[in-house]
Motif scaffolding. Structure first.
Motif, PDB file in Angstrom:
ATOM      1  N   ILE A 174       8.806   4.369   5.822  1.00 27.00           N
ATOM      2  CA  ILE A 174       8.979   3.841   4.466  1.00 27.00           C
ATOM      3  C   ILE A 174       7.777   4.184   3.594  1.00 27.00           C
ATOM      4  N   ALA A 175       6.585   3.776   4.036  1.00 21.98           N
ATOM      5  CA  ALA A 175       5.395   3.939   3.203  1.00 21.98           C
ATOM      6  C   ALA A 175       4.146   3.847   4.078  1.00 21.98           C
ATOM      7  N   THR A 176       3.011   4.154   3.495  1.00 21.99           N
ATOM      8  CA  THR A 176       1.733   3.868   4.146  1.00 21.99           C
ATOM      9  C   THR A 176       1.196   2.587   3.513  1.00 21.99           C
ATOM     10  N   LEU A 177       0.431   1.828   4.290  1.00 26.87           N
ATOM     11  CA  LEU A 177      -0.147   0.587   3.781  1.00 26.87           C
ATOM     12  C   LEU A 177      -1.584   0.854   3.337  1.00 26.87           C
ATOM     13  N   PRO A 178      -1.979   0.326   2.176  1.00 32.79           N
ATOM     14  CA  PRO A 178      -3.301   0.619   1.595  1.00 32.79           C
ATOM     15  C   PRO A 178      -4.418  -0.232   2.212  1.00 32.79           C
ATOM     16  N   THR A 179      -4.704  -0.012   3.484  1.00 31.49           N
ATOM     17  CA  THR A 179      -5.751  -0.793   4.143  1.00 31.49           C
ATOM     18  C   THR A 179      -7.114  -0.573   3.491  1.00 31.49           C
ATOM     19  N   ASP A 180      -7.309   0.582   2.882  1.00 36.65           N
ATOM     20  CA  ASP A 180      -8.586   0.860   2.217  1.00 36.65           C
ATOM     21  C   ASP A 180      -8.809  -0.041   1.004  1.00 36.65           C
ATOM     22  N   GLN A 181      -7.730  -0.667   0.514  1.00 36.49           N
ATOM     23  CA  GLN A 181      -7.822  -1.541  -0.659  1.00 36.49           C
ATOM     24  C   GLN A 181      -7.886  -3.023  -0.283  1.00 36.49           C
ATOM     25  N   GLY A 182      -7.800  -3.323   1.008  1.00 35.04           N
ATOM     26  CA  GLY A 182      -7.932  -4.701   1.439  1.00 35.04           C
ATOM     27  C   GLY A 182      -6.625  -5.378   1.794  1.00 35.04           C
ATOM     28  N   ALA A 183      -6.744  -6.579   2.348  1.00 28.76           N
ATOM     29  CA  ALA A 183      -5.592  -7.327   2.847  1.00 28.76           C
ATOM     30  C   ALA A 183      -4.594  -7.688   1.754  1.00 28.76           C
ATOM     31  N   ALA A 184      -5.076  -8.033   0.578  1.00 26.92           N
ATOM     32  CA  ALA A 184      -4.172  -8.417  -0.509  1.00 26.92           C
ATOM     33  C   ALA A 184      -3.264  -7.250  -0.892  1.00 26.92           C
ATOM     34  N   ALA A 185      -3.823  -6.051  -0.909  1.00 28.35           N
ATOM     35  CA  ALA A 185      -3.027  -4.864  -1.242  1.00 28.35           C
ATOM     36  C   ALA A 185      -1.996  -4.584  -0.148  1.00 28.35           C
ATOM     37  N   VAL A 186      -2.373  -4.822   1.108  1.00 25.67           N
ATOM     38  CA  VAL A 186      -1.424  -4.658   2.220  1.00 25.67           C
ATOM     39  C   VAL A 186      -0.270  -5.638   2.053  1.00 25.67           C
ATOM     40  N   ALA A 187      -0.575  -6.902   1.765  1.00 25.21           N
ATOM     41  CA  ALA A 187       0.467  -7.912   1.580  1.00 25.21           C
ATOM     42  C   ALA A 187       1.393  -7.544   0.424  1.00 25.21           C
ATOM     43  N   GLN A 188       0.819  -7.034  -0.646  1.00 23.62           N
ATOM     44  CA  GLN A 188       1.615  -6.645  -1.814  1.00 23.62           C
ATOM     45  C   GLN A 188       2.565  -5.494  -1.474  1.00 23.62           C
ATOM     46  N   GLU A 189       2.074  -4.536  -0.705  1.00 22.92           N
ATOM     47  CA  GLU A 189       2.930  -3.403  -0.325  1.00 22.92           C
ATOM     48  C   GLU A 189       4.047  -3.857   0.619  1.00 22.92           C
ATOM     49  N   LEU A 190       3.743  -4.750   1.544  1.00 19.82           N
ATOM     50  CA  LEU A 190       4.776  -5.287   2.425  1.00 19.82           C
ATOM     51  C   LEU A 190       5.852  -6.000   1.618  1.00 19.82           C
ATOM     52  N   ALA A 191       5.446  -6.791   0.620  1.00 18.25           N
ATOM     53  CA  ALA A 191       6.403  -7.529  -0.206  1.00 18.25           C
ATOM     54  C   ALA A 191       7.315  -6.583  -0.968  1.00 18.25           C
ATOM     55  N   LYS A 192       6.831  -5.398  -1.217  1.00 16.59           N
ATOM     56  CA  LYS A 192       7.617  -4.413  -1.973  1.00 16.59           C
ATOM     57  C   LYS A 192       8.785  -3.842  -1.154  1.00 16.59           C
ATOM     58  N   TRP A 193       8.607  -3.765   0.186  1.00 21.94           N
ATOM     59  CA  TRP A 193       9.578  -3.046   1.002  1.00 21.94           C
ATOM     60  C   TRP A 193      10.296  -3.892   2.056  1.00 21.94           C
ATOM     61  N   VAL A 194       9.681  -4.927   2.555  1.00 21.37           N
ATOM     62  CA  VAL A 194      10.290  -5.695   3.633  1.00 21.37           C
ATOM     63  C   VAL A 194      11.307  -6.668   3.067  1.00 21.37           C
ATOM     64  N   ARG A 195      12.518  -6.598   3.559  1.00 24.36           N
ATOM     65  CA  ARG A 195      13.627  -7.427   3.047  1.00 24.36           C
ATOM     66  C   ARG A 195      14.242  -8.245   4.153  1.00 24.36           C
TER      67      ARG A 195
END
Length: 195
Positions: A174-195
């Motif tokens: 689906i996507a790569t997770l932005p670990t370089d941007q921190g945990a909040a960015a990872v959570a935001q990306e997960l919220a975008k795709w996980v249903r």
């Protein structure tokens, strides 16, 4: 036949009926040939295959436990991001499995991998295997890795890609997770795709 715009509108309306917002864009890795079957061993000594994770979203990271900085940081940020996501979306987060795959089979036994992943969360699956099994898995997931120079004391680093992939329940990327941007960015990306 529906146009692309009509299909997007239909998906959005169906998602609204289910109470779940639908992604408004195509997944960045849609159609990519990333991922594939592997046979590895988990931290409990059990044989695991890629197919074992079907039905769940899989967050996959290749690294090694002796890594001095990048691997523990990426795994920690991913685990923290999943916890943040779970606090806001517990039902969706229950569908996600974090997976750590070692690229250092010489040192990363199941026990060592288990100790490493347990430092970041109780539900992370840690995988290792023979050099041949690791090479095959890394190739399937488009991950570079190579053992660095061995010092006189036997110490060495492992060069490797540090990408955290998100796969769908069907095993498709689906996507790569932005670990370089921190945990909040990872959570935001997960919220975008996980249903």
């Amino acid at each position: 036949m529906l146009s692309r715009a009509a299909a997007a509108t239909l998906l959005a309306s169906l998602a609204a009926c289910s109470g779940q917002p639908a992604p408004t864009e195509e997944a960045p890795l849609a159609g990519a040939t990333i991922g594939g079957d592997f046979t590895l061993v988990d931290q409990n000594g059990q044989t695991r295959r890629w197919a074992d994770f079907r039905g769940k979203y899989a967050v996959v990271y290749f690294g090694y436990t002796y890594c001095p900085d990048i691997c523990p940081t990426d795994v920690q940020r991913t685990a923290q991001g999943l916890r943040t996501f779970a606090a806001e979306h517990p039902d969706e987060a229950a569908k996600v499995q974090q997976i750590f795959v070692s690229v250092d089979p010489e040192r990363d036994t199941p026990k060592v991998v288990g100790e490493f992943v347990s430092a970041f969360g109780k539900d992370i699956v840690g995988l290792t295997g023979t050099p041949e099994q690791i090479d095959a898995a890394a190739k399937a997931f488009k991950v570079f890795h190579g053992k660095g120079k061995v010092e006189d004391n036997g110490a060495y680093l492992v060069d490797h890609s540090n990408v955290t992939y998100l796969f769908g329940p069907d095993g498709a990327p689906i996507a790569t997770l932005p670990t370089d941007q921190g945990a909040a960015a990872v959570a935001q990306e997960l919220a975008k795709w996980v249903r």
